[in-house]
Write a protein that holds these residues in place. Structure first.
Motif, PDB file in Angstrom:
ATOM      1  N   GLY A 147      81.089  69.526  -6.968  1.00 50.93           N
ATOM      2  CA  GLY A 147      82.406  70.119  -6.717  1.00 50.93           C
ATOM      3  C   GLY A 147      82.997  69.685  -5.397  1.00 50.93           C
ATOM      4  O   GLY A 147      84.202  69.402  -5.299  1.00 50.93           O
ATOM      5  N   LEU A 150      84.144  65.964  -5.883  1.00 47.03           N
ATOM      6  CA  LEU A 150      85.297  65.826  -6.776  1.00 47.03           C
ATOM      7  C   LEU A 150      86.568  66.394  -6.150  1.00 47.03           C
ATOM      8  O   LEU A 150      87.658  65.851  -6.320  1.00 47.03           O
ATOM      9  N   HIS A 151      86.415  67.477  -5.393  1.00 44.77           N
ATOM     10  CA  HIS A 151      87.575  68.064  -4.714  1.00 44.77           C
ATOM     11  C   HIS A 151      88.126  67.097  -3.672  1.00 44.77           C
ATOM     12  O   HIS A 151      89.343  66.900  -3.554  1.00 44.77           O
ATOM     13  N   PHE A 154      89.518  63.753  -5.767  1.00 47.30           N
ATOM     14  CA  PHE A 154      90.633  63.900  -6.709  1.00 47.30           C
ATOM     15  C   PHE A 154      91.673  64.930  -6.264  1.00 47.30           C
ATOM     16  O   PHE A 154      92.746  65.013  -6.842  1.00 47.30           O
ATOM     17  N   VAL A 156      91.551  68.020  -6.774  1.00 47.52           N
ATOM     18  CA  VAL A 156      91.646  69.126  -7.724  1.00 47.52           C
ATOM     19  C   VAL A 156      90.755  70.274  -7.257  1.00 47.52           C
ATOM     20  O   VAL A 156      89.867  70.101  -6.425  1.00 47.52           O
ATOM     21  N   THR A 160      87.373  74.095 -10.934  1.00 45.77           N
ATOM     22  CA  THR A 160      87.954  73.562 -12.167  1.00 45.77           C
ATOM     23  C   THR A 160      87.276  72.254 -12.570  1.00 45.77           C
ATOM     24  O   THR A 160      86.877  72.062 -13.726  1.00 45.77           O
ATOM     25  N   SER A 161      87.130  71.347 -11.606  1.00 47.80           N
ATOM     26  CA  SER A 161      86.526  70.050 -11.908  1.00 47.80           C
ATOM     27  C   SER A 161      85.073  70.188 -12.347  1.00 47.80           C
ATOM     28  O   SER A 161      84.623  69.525 -13.282  1.00 47.80           O
TER      29      SER A 161
END
Length: 545
Positions: A147, A150-151, A154, A156, A160-161
């Protein structure tokens, strides 16, 4: 933020892995309908040594390792590489003494082995601890590390990811079983190693080689970052004796007595494959120090010379080094290769989660559901396992915010293991090597030892200024293990063993008994590989002492 080409590479990779996992799992189960439960949970015991070794490595090396070993390399240098290289010694123990034992006993799960060696109460307790530890250690920490990455990449929402990735992983794991897990893990290991090598080369080239890195460390009086054997009183809390006393307690539980890891060995085609697979993994475990930890050390020297901009990691309280791996990806790699590295990170995340979910479903099916419904069909057993895997995934997601409070993800993970492992390591070691270890002693050791671990952990966190709070977790693991050994030996004499016909065969009569098997001839002989691995590890520890 990454560019569209890299995003496309990452998405195609995810789609490819999910498709391969579903295809391989469903195809294998259609071909082998004789025993659906065995095919689903243990791949019908058809696994060969290369796949076992790669799957062991992939299940062990997760997104946590990629992110947190780079973080530890940045913060403390090569020190945490001890966790990678010391694993080779416990993998040798698994290959020589535990794997042939598990294969001979014909168990489907390690709690099942404890019931055959001790009693039902020991099996129940190990099942509970194993499921809880799989949820926390193998899934929640991996999702948290994924997480964070990815945060950052991206932009996001972290949760959520992670939810999307974990649901896709759960899809092929729950549908395809162990075959899908092992096939995808083998692919993911190759991708993960490729990505790690790419970032290592990029960091090395950016720094200008080994000598410029050494020069920077010397200028900042940080040459100790190259040492893996630290002296007494080292501020890291991990002097050399803490590593050699504490790691075996953690490592024997993790590599020899944890269902998530050992399940790959339980699915081996025969004893030789079960032995050579872990040894193959032991050789692969040499790599993480150079391709996971070393890049973090290079990142430190790059930041000191202004070649890596770490300003985005600065907070009011200092530098938050959790995101250092992401920074290296975005600043050191060209477009296209960033997508490969993201795929490698996703490989680590997905392989860890898939392996843990499969082991949880196996234990939930065999060790819990079948106990209360002994006449259950294979189809019902598989369904129960799938439901348990889904529940475990939800619980892992809920734990993420709590685990995020650890400053170092890798140290946080090992801190928890250090308080879980001692009673389990004790019960397995004495059970396999000591015929007088009794069922009552095992039960009490597991109960009291686990309670002690929880009490010490709570005191350590709530009252860090106490004597207990000042004991490093590696030394604490050794102390707890010693208490458990004394406890089980005393209980075994107070409550003498009463062997059943089955349990009387479930221990080695001498330490040399498991070594009587000749093994394969040639270079793949397990004895030759064990000696070679010991020799290589001895040389490496001497060079980086």
């Amino acid at each position: 933020m990454i560019k569209s080409l890299d995003l496309t590479v990452s998405i195609l990779y995810i789609i490819g892995i999910v498709s391969i996992g579903l295809w391989s799992g469903i195809k294998h189960r259609r071909k082998n309908k004789g025993n659906a439960a065995s095919e689903y949970f243990l791949a019908g015991k058809t696994l060969r040594w290369p796949m076992i070794g790669l799957a062991l490595f992939a299940t062990n090396i997760s997104c946590v390792h990629l992110v947190s070993l780079a973080q530890s390399g940045f913060d403390t240098g090569l020190l945490n590489g001890n966790f990678e290289w010391m694993a080779a010694f416990t993998l040798i123990l698994l290959a020589l003494f535990f794997a042939p034992f598990y294969i001979k006993s014909g168990v489907a799960t390690l709690p099942d082995f404890l019931e055959k060696r001790y009693d039902r109460a020991s099996r129940d307790w190990l099942t509970i601890v194993s499921i809880v530890s799989a949820i926390i250690i193998h899934i929640a920490f991996s999702l948290l590390a994924g997480g964070i990455v990815l945060h950052t990449l991206f932009g996001v929402d972290m949760y959520t990811s992670v939810i999307i990735i974990s649901l896709l992983t759960a899809l092929y794991t729950i549908v395809g079983g162990l075959t899908a897990v092992v096939v995808t893990e083998s692919i993911q290991t190759v991708v993960l190693l490729t990505g790690a090598v790419v970032i290592s080369i990029a960091a090395y080239n950016k720094m200008g080689g080994w000598q410029p890195m050494m020069n920077v460390l010397e200028q900042h009086q940080e040459m100790n970052k190259l040492s893996m054997m630290r002296p007494h009183g080292d501020e890291s809390g991990m002097p050399w004796y803490a590593v050699f006393l504490g790691y075996p307690v953690l490592g024997i539980w993790y590599w020899c007595a944890d269902q998530t890891i050992v399940q790959r060995v339980l699915g081996a085609k025969d004893e030789n494959h079960a032995r050579v697979g872990p040894l193959f993994c032991g050789f692969i475990k040499i790599l993480p120090v150079f391709i996971f930890v070393m890049p973090g050390l290079f990142a430190y020297t790059l930041s000191q010379t202004g070649l890596l901009d770490v300003s985005s990691l600065r907070t009011e309280t200092g530098l938050n080094s959790k995101g250092i791996y992401t920074l290296m990806i975005t600043q050191l790699l060209p477009t296209g290769l960033v997508g490969v590295l993201v795929a490698a990170l996703l490989s680590g995340l997905m392989s860890q989660v898939s392996g843990a979910l499969n082991s949880i479903s196996t234990m939930a099916g065999y060790d819990i559901y079948k106990r209360y419904y002994p006449n259950t069909t294979d189809r019902q057993l598989v369904i129960a396992g799938k439901v348990a895997a889904g529940i475990a995934l939800v619980l892992s997601l809920l734990l993420m915010p709590l685990l995020n409070s650890y400053e170092s993800l890798f140290n946080g993970l090992n801190d928890i293991i250090a308080h879980i492992a001692p009673p389990i390591t004790c019960v397995f070691l004495l059970g396999v090597f000591w015929n007088k270890a009794s069922a009552v002693s095992a039960k009490y050791t597991l109960w009291i030892g686990s309670a002690l671990g929880v009490i010490v952990f709570v005191i350590n966190k709530l009252y860090p200024d106490t004597i207990i709070g000042h004991i490093p977790f590696m030394i604490m693991a050794f102390y707890l293990f010693c208490v458990c050994i004394v406890m089980q030996v005393i209980f075994s004499y107070v409550y003498p063993v009463e062997h059943t016909a089955e349990s009387s065969t479930l221990f080695w009569k001498t330490p040399w008994e498991p070594l009587q098997s000749p093994g394969w001839k040639g270079l793949l002989n397990y004895k030759f590989l064990s000696v070679l691995l010991l020799l290589i590890m001895g040389i490496l520890f001497w060079l980086f002492r």
